[in-house]
Design an enzyme around this catalytic site. Structure first.
Site, short mmCIF file in Angstrom:
data_model
loop_
_atom_site.label_atom_id
_atom_site.label_comp_id
_atom_site.label_asym_id
_atom_site.label_seq_id
_atom_site.Cartn_x
_atom_site.Cartn_y
_atom_site.Cartn_z
N TYR A 1 7.74 11.31 -0.33
CA TYR A 1 7.69 9.95 -0.87
C TYR A 1 9.10 9.32 -0.90
O TYR A 1 9.29 8.17 -0.51
CB TYR A 1 7.10 10.02 -2.28
CG TYR A 1 6.86 8.71 -2.97
CD1 TYR A 1 5.66 8.01 -2.80
CD2 TYR A 1 7.80 8.17 -3.85
CE1 TYR A 1 5.42 6.82 -3.46
CE2 TYR A 1 7.57 6.97 -4.51
CZ TYR A 1 6.38 6.30 -4.32
OH TYR A 1 6.14 5.12 -4.98
N ALA B 1 0.84 -1.21 0.00
CA ALA B 1 0.00 0.00 0.00
C ALA B 1 0.87 1.25 0.00
O ALA B 1 1.84 1.35 0.76
CB ALA B 1 -0.90 0.01 1.23
#
Ligand code: NAP
Length: 241
Positions: free
Chosen positions: A147, A83
């Site tokens: 990220y 995920a």
């Protein structure tokens, strides 16, 4: 084979390909997802794989969700931490919320999930944890400080935990995909894809989710017991590390 595999974000994109490939390889598979009920229902109807909704960034929800999976299917032997989300922004415009959401899902999510299956894996002296990191965790990417930091963190987590699991026959590995043709990447405007992204990829195309899934099937297998703490790049030659 009786092994149970749990794939986070396993209902669409790369995760759906991983769930399907593990099922085809003989695993009993559970696919977790966050909130897209429609996609999850369609995935379940198409594959027969049961889907479970919870947020991997919530520690308690992970505990409850995993307990449900284990009660339905049996102890989790293989955990695929797939995920992930993006909240891209140049750093000077990035909000604390954009930073935190990505760290909470893409990095803390690995702690939240793995912590709940780790003791069981230790007791049974078998486990496979596969973490889906990213090429952007290896090289950094502008507009993705959050990220890139989270995905680089996933690699440190993988290497530390591999050392702890080794004596108990638990392997922990990471895969770093490059550009893969999922909704996340296909949302990029076509001219940007053709003119800026594809020229960076020596094989001249995007990767397919199934190509990442095959790497997972290998790392999850009983036969891969000597491979741990490794980072497997699947990026079409874009980066060699
Ligand atoms: N696509 C690429 O090119 C690429 C490259 C390198 C690495 N990756 C990594 O590969 C992984 C999969 O990417 P993808 O492109 O397949 O993504 P995607 O198509 O956007 O799918 C993401 C999946 O993760 C689930 N998810 C998101 N946040 C969640 C949360 N908090 N709790 C539980 N599930 C959550 C989503 O559930 P819902 O459906 O309910 O939203 C969905 O099933 C990610 O970790 C990504 O960073 C992708």
């Amino acid at each position: 084979m009786g092994r149970v595999a749990l794939v986070t974000g396993g209902s669409r994109g790369i995760g759906a390909a991983i769930s399907t490939a593990l099922k085809d390889a003989g695993y009993t598979v559970a696919a977790n997802y966050a909130g897209n009920d429609e996609k999850a229902r369609a995935f379940h109807e198409e594959t027969g794989i049961p889907v479970y909704k919870w947020d991997v960034s919530n520690y308690e929800a992970c505990g409850t969700g995993i307990a449900q999976v284990e009660s339905d299917l049996g102890p989790v032997d293989v955990l695929v931490n797939n995920a992930g989300i993006t909240r891209d922004a140049m750093f000077h415009k990035m909000t604390p919320q954009q930073w935190q959401e990505v760290i909470n899902t893409n990095l803390t999510g690995l702690f939240n999930m793995t912590h709940h299956v780790w003791s069981g894996m230790r007791e049974r002296s078998f486990g496979r944890v596969v973490n889906i990191s990213s090429i952007n965790g290896q090289k950094g990417q502008m507009g993705q400080a959050n990220y890139s930091a989270a995905k680089a963190g996933d690699l440190g987590f993988t290497k530390a935990l591999a050392q702890e699991g080794a004596a108990k026959n638990i392997t922990v590995n990471a895969i770093c995909p490059g550009y893969i043709a999922t909704e996340m990447v296909l949302a990029v405007p076509e001219n940007v894809l053709k003119e800026r992204i594809l020229p960076q990829i020596p094989v001249g195309r995007l990767g397919q989710p199934e190509e990442v899934a095959r790497c997972v099937v290998f790392l999850a297998s009983d036969e891969a017991g000597f491979v741990t703490g490794s980072t497997l790049s699947a990026n079409g030659g874009q980066l060699f590390v």
